[in-house]
Every structure is written in structure tokens, then in C-alpha cells.
Design an enzyme around this catalytic site. Structure first.
Site, PDB file in Angstrom:
ATOM      1  N   TYR A 204      43.686  -9.556  -5.026  1.00  0.00           N
ATOM      2  CA  TYR A 204      44.654 -10.802  -4.797  1.00  0.00           C
ATOM      3  C   TYR A 204      43.663 -11.918  -5.171  1.00  0.00           C
ATOM      4  O   TYR A 204      43.922 -12.710  -6.201  1.00  0.00           O
ATOM      5  CB  TYR A 204      45.268 -11.041  -3.698  1.00  0.00           C
ATOM      6  CG  TYR A 204      45.720 -12.448  -3.208  1.00  0.00           C
ATOM      7  CD1 TYR A 204      46.840 -13.105  -3.680  1.00  0.00           C
ATOM      8  CD2 TYR A 204      44.977 -13.158  -2.206  1.00  0.00           C
ATOM      9  CE1 TYR A 204      47.051 -14.448  -3.484  1.00  0.00           C
ATOM     10  CE2 TYR A 204      45.259 -14.669  -2.063  1.00  0.00           C
ATOM     11  CZ  TYR A 204      46.333 -15.048  -2.497  1.00  0.00           C
ATOM     12  OH  TYR A 204      46.695 -16.291  -2.446  1.00  0.00           O
TER      13      TYR A 204
ATOM     14  N   LYS B  63      43.586 -14.947  -8.428  1.00  0.00           N
ATOM     15  CA  LYS B  63      43.748 -16.440  -8.481  1.00  0.00           C
ATOM     16  C   LYS B  63      42.490 -16.937  -8.949  1.00  0.00           C
ATOM     17  O   LYS B  63      42.552 -17.936 -10.143  1.00  0.00           O
ATOM     18  CB  LYS B  63      43.694 -16.964  -6.933  1.00  0.00           C
ATOM     19  CG  LYS B  63      44.702 -16.674  -6.178  1.00  0.00           C
ATOM     20  CD  LYS B  63      46.060 -17.365  -6.616  1.00  0.00           C
ATOM     21  CE  LYS B  63      47.373 -17.183  -6.036  1.00  0.00           C
ATOM     22  NZ  LYS B  63      48.451 -17.763  -6.581  1.00  0.00           N
TER      23      LYS B  63
ATOM     24  N   SER C 150      44.197 -20.812  -4.604  1.00  0.00           N
ATOM     25  CA  SER C 150      43.946 -20.422  -3.140  1.00  0.00           C
ATOM     26  C   SER C 150      42.508 -20.864  -2.655  1.00  0.00           C
ATOM     27  O   SER C 150      41.773 -20.688  -3.597  1.00  0.00           O
ATOM     28  CB  SER C 150      44.457 -19.292  -2.835  1.00  0.00           C
ATOM     29  OG  SER C 150      43.876 -18.889  -1.528  1.00  0.00           O
TER      30      SER C 150
HETATM   31  C1  UD1 Z   1      44.904 -15.208   4.172  1.00  0.00           C
HETATM   32  C2  UD1 Z   1      44.342 -14.438   3.134  1.00  0.00           C
HETATM   33  C3  UD1 Z   1      44.229 -15.494   2.174  1.00  0.00           C
HETATM   34  C4  UD1 Z   1      45.347 -15.988   1.596  1.00  0.00           C
HETATM   35  C5  UD1 Z   1      46.172 -16.595   2.817  1.00  0.00           C
HETATM   36  C6  UD1 Z   1      47.548 -17.035   2.727  1.00  0.00           C
HETATM   37  C7  UD1 Z   1      42.890 -12.872   4.125  1.00  0.00           C
HETATM   38  C8  UD1 Z   1      41.436 -12.147   4.353  1.00  0.00           C
HETATM   39  N1  UD1 Z   1      42.927 -14.005   3.635  1.00  0.00           N
HETATM   40  O1  UD1 Z   1      44.269 -16.161   4.820  1.00  0.00           O
HETATM   41  O2  UD1 Z   1      43.449 -15.261   0.699  1.00  0.00           O
HETATM   42  O3  UD1 Z   1      45.290 -17.150   0.662  1.00  0.00           O
HETATM   43  O4  UD1 Z   1      45.984 -15.706   4.096  1.00  0.00           O
HETATM   44  O5  UD1 Z   1      48.162 -17.838   3.359  1.00  0.00           O
HETATM   45  O6  UD1 Z   1      43.940 -12.180   4.236  1.00  0.00           O
HETATM   46  N2  UD1 Z   1      44.618 -13.805  12.720  1.00  0.00           N
HETATM   47  C9  UD1 Z   1      44.703 -13.107  14.062  1.00  0.00           C
HETATM   48  N3  UD1 Z   1      45.742 -12.267  14.205  1.00  0.00           N
HETATM   49  C10 UD1 Z   1      46.751 -12.086  13.238  1.00  0.00           C
HETATM   50  C11 UD1 Z   1      46.659 -12.604  12.254  1.00  0.00           C
HETATM   51  C12 UD1 Z   1      45.527 -13.472  11.938  1.00  0.00           C
HETATM   52  O7  UD1 Z   1      43.821 -13.373  14.887  1.00  0.00           O
HETATM   53  O8  UD1 Z   1      47.739 -11.292  13.557  1.00  0.00           O
HETATM   54  C13 UD1 Z   1      43.591 -14.792  12.352  1.00  0.00           C
HETATM   55  C14 UD1 Z   1      42.627 -14.286  11.109  1.00  0.00           C
HETATM   56  O9  UD1 Z   1      41.570 -13.412  11.671  1.00  0.00           O
HETATM   57  C15 UD1 Z   1      42.090 -15.738  10.915  1.00  0.00           C
HETATM   58  C16 UD1 Z   1      43.246 -16.733  11.248  1.00  0.00           C
HETATM   59  O10 UD1 Z   1      44.139 -15.925  12.035  1.00  0.00           O
HETATM   60  O11 UD1 Z   1      41.025 -16.177  11.437  1.00  0.00           O
HETATM   61  C17 UD1 Z   1      44.211 -16.998   9.972  1.00  0.00           C
HETATM   62  O12 UD1 Z   1      44.759 -15.851   9.467  1.00  0.00           O
HETATM   63  P1  UD1 Z   1      45.809 -15.663   8.168  1.00  0.00           P
HETATM   64  O13 UD1 Z   1      47.017 -16.341   8.833  1.00  0.00           O
HETATM   65  O14 UD1 Z   1      46.042 -14.336   7.643  1.00  0.00           O
HETATM   66  O15 UD1 Z   1      45.218 -16.529   7.007  1.00  0.00           O
HETATM   67  P2  UD1 Z   1      43.837 -16.056   6.452  1.00  0.00           P
HETATM   68  O16 UD1 Z   1      43.102 -14.867   6.718  1.00  0.00           O
HETATM   69  O17 UD1 Z   1      42.900 -17.549   6.329  1.00  0.00           O
END
Ligand code: UD1
Length: 336
Positions: A148, A152, A124
Site C-alpha cells: 500500500y 503511494k 500519506s
Molecule cells: C495506518 C497505516 C498507514 C495508513 C493509515 C491510514 C499501518 C502500519 N499504517 O497508520 O499506512 O496511511 O493507517 O489511516 O498500518 N493501534 C492500537 N490498537 C488498534 C489499532 C491501532 O493500539 O486496534 C495503535 C497503533 O499501534 C498505532 C495507533 O494506534 O500506534 C494508530 O494506528 P492506526 O489507526 O492503525 O494508524 P497508523 O498505523 O498510524
């Protein structure tokens, strides 16, 4: 050629099954169904016309797993199985270390015992931890910010050591960016348990009214619109990257790391707006505080995968939004 898929009934594993069939492989699915459902098997048969060979086995159960190696002449393994929820890993770290590391060790020992020398591992972009320089290249320093992520990181190290000790081995470590979307048929997709942690499944559940509104985690990041930027990748492109990696490891020995992303970063609001336009649905949202542990931006330099795997992403965020919504509409409760 038989390719063993640990965790092959899951989101990425199931899409990879379809790609492998297209490329003429015989995939064998081993999955304990902890985070997936047996129902995916009939869906895979519908899409591919091939009834999957399936074993309900926990990869940590070495004795049961050994029987699969005995029964089949396996040419390569793709190791998807593992716990994957960041927040949960902070609360139950030992379960994460035990499960993710143990399963990998069992797998490697069995590969050694049965002379299987080709492996693709689901790593990842989380291993880039706190790097702030974008785009991310494979030689940048690695680390982790949660258990997690450390699993990895540790498994990458284990596999590099495994490879260094045996010149016959071929290993590809695929560092996925943010996989989203679903197969265009709407028959397979992502089925998160409970309230989704990740952005796209959250958006699709707001779209169908299961959740009231999206919380956008922060709009004060140093990005064009202030919201977090990520490299979203269609899961079918990711599946194709696995097929390309299988081919690559059949021709190259040693351990190689590949970023699997599009190389393009989109913000949370880019994704929300594209989803609304493409699917003609409204996504109510509110800006809330940053989520602890999040970074401003994260996107790949995917040129190594392009040059060496001859793979590159074909789908854009429009297709990702379209296919994620198609899947959600056809399967409001997912498949769990
Ligand atoms: C997350 C994990 C990452 C993992 C990946 C799997 C964290 C810190 N990282 O990545 O280790 O490999 O998922 O897919 O959790 N967001 C919102 N509202 C929400 C959900 C997300 O604003 O309800 C934003 C987050 O702040 C971020 C973006 O959307 O900027 C993507 O978030 P997410 O889909 O959770 O992925 P990652 O955080 O990049």
C-alpha cells in the site's frame, strides 16, 4: 468551477465534497462504490443542499471515465480513489499495484487528452516509512514498508514526472497523517468493512459494544506512556486542506508536497482517555504485543501547508473523539 473527485463517495472524499460546495465549487463524484455506498449521496444533499453529480464508474475503466471528461468542463481533479488497507496489501499486493497505479495512469492520460492541468493527490505520511526524527518535514527521505505504501510512493513519483514533462501542470501531493472524526451532523463518516484496522473506528466499536475490548499494540515504545504516538487530524480539517490545495494549484504551476497534520502527537492511551472523558463511555483495553510494521511515533511539521496553503487544523482531539462517537451512535452499522 467543476472539480472531479475520484473516490468522492468515500470517507475523505465525501467530507471534501461539503467543503468544496462551501467554497463555491461544483464537485463531480466518480466512485465505483467498492468501499463506499450510494447512500452517502442523499446525506451529502442534506448537509450541503446540493444534489451531488455522481457517476458509478471505476476509474480504471478508461472508456467509461472518458465520458465524464467529455460531458463536463473539468477545471481540476482530486484523486482519492484507491485501495487503502495496509494488511490486505501485504496479502494481495498485485491487486493494490494494479488498482492504485492503473487508476492514476488512466486519470493522468485523460487529463492530458482533455487539457486538464490541475490535480490534488491523496498521499500519506506512510511514505516517510522508517524516518525516526520528528516532526516530519516534506524534504525528508521517503520509502515504504508495505505494498500500500509503495503505491503511494510510486504515484508520487509518477505525478512528479508527469509534472516535470509539462510546464502547464499544477499538482499538490497531500501527505495525510491520521484522519479521524466525522462531520458534526453525524450524517457522514467512516464505514470500515469488517473489523476495523485503525484505532479510532476500533474505539468507537468498543464504545458501542460491537467489540469487546481494544488491544493496545505495545506499551514499550520510547514515548511518554510507552504507546504509539500519532498525529490525529479531524477529517473536516483535512477536507478544508483539499479546498485550500485546489485554490493553491489554480495559482501555482509545478508539483508541491504538503504535510497535512496538526503537528501534535497523541498516544493511543491519550486518545482512549480523551474519548472516555469527552463521551462519558468506558473503553476497556488490554496491552498486547506490538503490531508488526508499527513505528513509535509519527507527527508532522505542517508549517509548509500553513505558509503556502494558508491552512491549519482547527479541531483538537476532543472534537475528533466527540464527532467520531456521534457518527458511530447515529450509524451503528456505518453506511456500507
Ligand atoms: C495506518 C497505516 C498507514 C495508513 C493509515 C491510514 C499501518 C502500519 N499504517 O497508520 O499506512 O496511511 O493507517 O489511516 O498500518 N493501534 C492500537 N490498537 C488498534 C489499532 C491501532 O493500539 O486496534 C495503535 C497503533 O499501534 C498505532 C495507533 O494506534 O500506534 C494508530 O494506528 P492506526 O489507526 O492503525 O494508524 P497508523 O498505523 O498510524
Amino acid at each position: 468551477m467543476k472539480v472531479l473527485l475520484t473516490g468522492g463517495a468515500g470517507f475523505i472524499g465525501s467530507h471534501t465534497f461539503v467543503e468544496l460546495i462551501k467554497d463555491g465549487y461544483t464537485p463531480i463524484i466518480v466512485d465505483n462504490l467498492y468501499n463506499s455506498s450510494e447512500r452517502v449521496l442523499e446525506r451529502l444533499e442534506k448537509i450541503s443542499g446540493v444534489k451531488p453529480i455522481f457517476y458509478k464508474i471505476d476509474v480504471c475503466d478508461k472508456k467509461a471515465f472518458r465520458a465524464v471528461f467529455k460531458e463536463h468542463d473539468i477545471s481540476s481533479v482530486i484523486h482519492f480513489a484507491g485501495y487503502k488497507a495496509v494488511g490486505e496489501s501485504v496479502n494481495i499486493p498485485l491487486a493494490y499495484y494494479r488498482n492504485n497505479i492503473d487508476s492514476t495512469l488512466s486519470l493522468c492520460e485523460l487529463m492530458k487528452e482533455f487539457g486538464v492541468v490541475q490535480l490534488v493527490f491523496s498521499s500519506s505520511a506512510t511514505v516517510y516509512a522508517n524516518n525516526t526524527q520528528m516532526p516530519l518535514t516534506e524534504d525528508m527521505p521517503t520509502g515504504a514498508t508495505n505494498p500500500y505504501g509503495w503505491t503511494k510512493y510510486m504515484i508520487e513519483q509518477i505525478l512528479q514526472d508527469f509534472c516535470a514533462a509539462d510546464p502547464e501542470l499544477s499538482v499538490a501531493l497531500l501527505r495525510y497523517f491520521n484522519p479521524v472524526g466525522a462531520h458534526e451532523s453525524g450524517l457522514i463518516g467512516e464505514s470500515p468493512r469488517g473489523i476495523p484496522n485503525n484505532l479510532m473506528p476500533y474505539i468507537t466499536q468498543v464504545a458501542n459494544g460491537k467489540l469487546e475490548r481494544l488491544s493496545v499494540f505495545g506499551n514499550d515504545y520510547p514515548t511518554p506512556d510507552g504507546t504509539g504516538v500519532r498525529d490525529y487530524l479531524h477529517v473536516c480539517d483535512l477536507a478544508a486542506a483539499h479546498a485550500a490545495a485546489c485554490k493553491y494549484i489554480s495559482q501555482h504551476k509545478g508539483c508541491e508536497i504538503f504535510n497535512i497534520g496538526t503537528g501534535k502527537g497523541y498516544s493511543v492511551l491519550d486518545l482512549v482517555k480523551t474519548f472516555e472523558t469527552v463521551n462519558q463511555v468506558k473503553i476497556p483495553y488490554a496491552i498486547v504485543d506490538r503490531r508488526p510494521g508499527d513505528i513509535a511515533e509519527c507527527y508532522a511539521d505542517p508549517s509548509r501547508a500553513k505558509n503556502q496553503l494558508h491552512w491549519e487544523a482547527k479541531f483538537g482531539i476532543q472534537e475528533m473523539c466527540r464527532d467520531a462517537w456521534n457518527w458511530q451512535q447515529k450509524n451503528p452499522e456505518g453506511l456500507l
